[in-house]
Design an enzyme around this catalytic site. Structure first.
Site, mmCIF file in Angstrom:
data_model
loop_
_atom_site.group_PDB
_atom_site.id
_atom_site.type_symbol
_atom_site.label_atom_id
_atom_site.label_comp_id
_atom_site.label_asym_id
_atom_site.label_seq_id
_atom_site.Cartn_x
_atom_site.Cartn_y
_atom_site.Cartn_z
ATOM 1 N N LEU A 3 0.746 -1.411 0.158
ATOM 2 C CA LEU A 3 -0.067 -0.233 -0.013
ATOM 3 C C LEU A 3 0.769 1.186 -0.021
ATOM 4 O O LEU A 3 2.062 1.203 0.714
ATOM 5 C CB LEU A 3 -0.807 0.120 1.270
ATOM 6 C CG LEU A 3 -2.035 -0.902 1.495
ATOM 7 C CD1 LEU A 3 -2.550 -0.914 2.847
ATOM 8 C CD2 LEU A 3 -2.928 -0.872 0.335
ATOM 9 N N HIS A 4 0.649 2.184 -0.878
ATOM 10 C CA HIS A 4 1.339 3.530 -0.978
ATOM 11 C C HIS A 4 0.778 4.598 -1.283
ATOM 12 O O HIS A 4 1.098 5.852 -1.253
ATOM 13 C CB HIS A 4 2.703 3.219 -1.855
ATOM 14 C CG HIS A 4 2.472 3.393 -3.048
ATOM 15 N ND1 HIS A 4 1.758 2.260 -3.904
ATOM 16 C CD2 HIS A 4 2.523 4.118 -3.829
ATOM 17 C CE1 HIS A 4 1.916 2.501 -5.020
ATOM 18 N NE2 HIS A 4 2.387 3.428 -5.497
ATOM 19 N N ARG A 5 -0.749 4.429 -1.935
ATOM 20 C CA ARG A 5 -1.248 5.444 -2.550
ATOM 21 C C ARG A 5 -1.862 6.521 -1.385
ATOM 22 O O ARG A 5 -2.526 5.932 -0.470
ATOM 23 C CB ARG A 5 -2.343 5.034 -3.616
ATOM 24 C CG ARG A 5 -1.691 4.299 -4.966
ATOM 25 C CD ARG A 5 -2.722 4.288 -6.035
ATOM 26 N NE ARG A 5 -1.987 3.507 -6.915
ATOM 27 C CZ ARG A 5 -1.129 4.087 -7.912
ATOM 28 N NH1 ARG A 5 -1.095 5.537 -8.030
ATOM 29 N NH2 ARG A 5 -0.898 3.292 -8.754
ATOM 30 N N ARG A 41 6.497 5.928 2.891
ATOM 31 C CA ARG A 41 5.463 6.799 3.197
ATOM 32 C C ARG A 41 4.467 6.085 4.059
ATOM 33 O O ARG A 41 3.764 6.843 4.918
ATOM 34 C CB ARG A 41 4.736 7.141 1.722
ATOM 35 C CG ARG A 41 3.236 7.847 1.790
ATOM 36 C CD ARG A 41 2.916 7.647 0.557
ATOM 37 N NE ARG A 41 1.632 8.909 0.713
ATOM 38 C CZ ARG A 41 1.777 9.955 0.050
ATOM 39 N NH1 ARG A 41 3.088 10.378 -0.537
ATOM 40 N NH2 ARG A 41 0.794 10.807 0.179
ATOM 41 N N ASP A 64 -2.237 -1.667 -4.171
ATOM 42 C CA ASP A 64 -2.793 -0.373 -4.868
ATOM 43 C C ASP A 64 -1.695 -0.015 -5.980
ATOM 44 O O ASP A 64 -1.799 1.011 -6.360
ATOM 45 C CB ASP A 64 -3.225 0.585 -3.879
ATOM 46 C CG ASP A 64 -2.152 1.263 -3.051
ATOM 47 O OD1 ASP A 64 -0.954 1.017 -3.325
ATOM 48 O OD2 ASP A 64 -2.194 2.098 -2.023
#
Length: 364
Positions: free
Chosen positions: A210-212, A245, A284
């Protein structure tokens, strides 16, 4: 002699460029008059972009590094354009500037090349998410508006270009260079240390990435998302290579669970070793949906849109959206054995880069 500038600015770019380098070298070895200059714009600084990354994938060290990392979108775009313009004016212009994907470097170098009357080829042209809030979508649209040769991964991308008024004679349906890289290195996937550390077994764990911003920037949303995944994955381990992030946000909300294993990002060969042997992937990322489709692994994409619809219509991917409520029914479908099998899209066969180089030799 045909001289080609190959532009890359981020880790996925190099994975897409690598087979093109191989194909140019092979053509040159057969006596074809083509050569390349590999240009790293320096857009992303990433510890996984160390020498070992280039070594793992057999990518030569870049001939030029523009060192244009950091700053805002506009600052980065400007730095790349200034650096590339200077290179073209001082070191001579190539016959073609070849850009891949949809990062800032792709758009910035395409603009710079065209203004200095250098033709542009775009690999992965024509893909669209329809989501203008994503910087990548703007990069795709701008790049495709000034491209000479369009190399596409799907019939959907071809149609997007036709709808934009691009003539058939400039659209080349060649396949997916990311899959060239995957198939070339598949026999060399490496077992990561986490495999034995966690006692992982084939088909008995899930992989998450997950990073968005839509998923990781809101504390409650991220907490709810991960909790739903943990609650509905039976007793299976969840292996979560954490993007910097996301790591920052996870530390703030203090989320933990005995089955949730947050690990440092992995190298290409190690990560795909995990993906190929997993029960399913929750992500994502766009690129991972292509890889899971070819590897035949169920994939759940936590996004409201995708620029790679063929991974859904033909592959193993399902678009769940960003609402955590979508997780339970998807997991139920997975664990009841009702997930679709999927097929590999046409021309995703490991020969894409060879087709691209043959077309360039014919056209230039």
């Amino acid at each position: 002699m045909v001289h080609v500038d190959l532009i890359a600015g981020a880790r996925p770019n190099f994975m897409k460029i690598s087979p093109i380098i191989d194909a140019i070298k092979a053509a040159s070895g057969e006596g074809k008059a083509i050569t390349f200059r590999l240009i790293h714009t320096g857009q992303h600084y990433d510890k996984n972009m160390s020498g070992s990354f280039f070594e793992q994938l057999g990518i030569p060290e870049p001939d030029v590094n523009l060192g244009a990392g950091g700053g805002t979108q506009a600052e980065q775009t400007a730095a790349i354009m200034i650096g590339y313009e200077k290179l073209l004016m001082e070191s001579g212009k190539p016959d073609l500037c070849l850009v891949v994907g949809d990062v800032t470097s792709t758009m910035a170098c395409a603009i710079t090349a065209q203004k200095l009357h250098v033709k542009v080829a775009h690999v992965e042209a024509g893909i669209r998410s329809g989501d203008w809030s994503m910087p990548e979508e703007i990069n795709r649209m701008v790049t495709d508006s000034i491209t000479n040769y369009f190399f596409t991964t799907s019939e959907v991308a071809n149609q997007n270009l036709r709808d934009a008024g691009i003539g058939e004679e400039r659209i080349f349906y060649v396949g997916n260079t990311m899959i060239d890289t995957l198939l070339k290195h598949r026999p060399r996937f490496q077992q990561p240390e986490v495999w034995s550390e966690l006692g992982l077994e084939d088909g008995k764990y899930l992989v998450m990435t997950l990073h968005r911003p839509a998923n990781v920037d809101q504390e409650e949303k991220l907490k709810d998302l991960i909790q739903k995944i943990v609650d509905h994955t039976l007793d299976l381990p969840l292996v979560f290579p954490v993007h910097p992030r996301t790591k920052k946000m996870l530390e703030q909300i203090g989320i933990s669970h005995e089955r949730l294993h947050m690990i440092d990002p992995l190298g290409y060969l190690e990560f795909n070793y995990l993906v190929e042997r997993s029960k399913a992937v929750v992500t994502d990322s766009g690129g991972i949906t292509e890889e899971t489709t070819v590897l035949g692994i169920p994939c759940m994409t936590l996004r409201d849109n995708t620029e790679r619809p063929e991974t859904i219509t033909q592959g193993t991917n399902e678009l769940l959206g960003t609402d955590p409520k979508a997780i339970p029914p998807a997991m139920e479908k997975l664990f009841s054995g009702n997930w679709k099998t999927g097929n590999v899209p046409h021309l995703w066969d490991g020969q894409t880069a060879k087709r691209i180089v043959e077309i360039l030799l014919e056209k230039l």
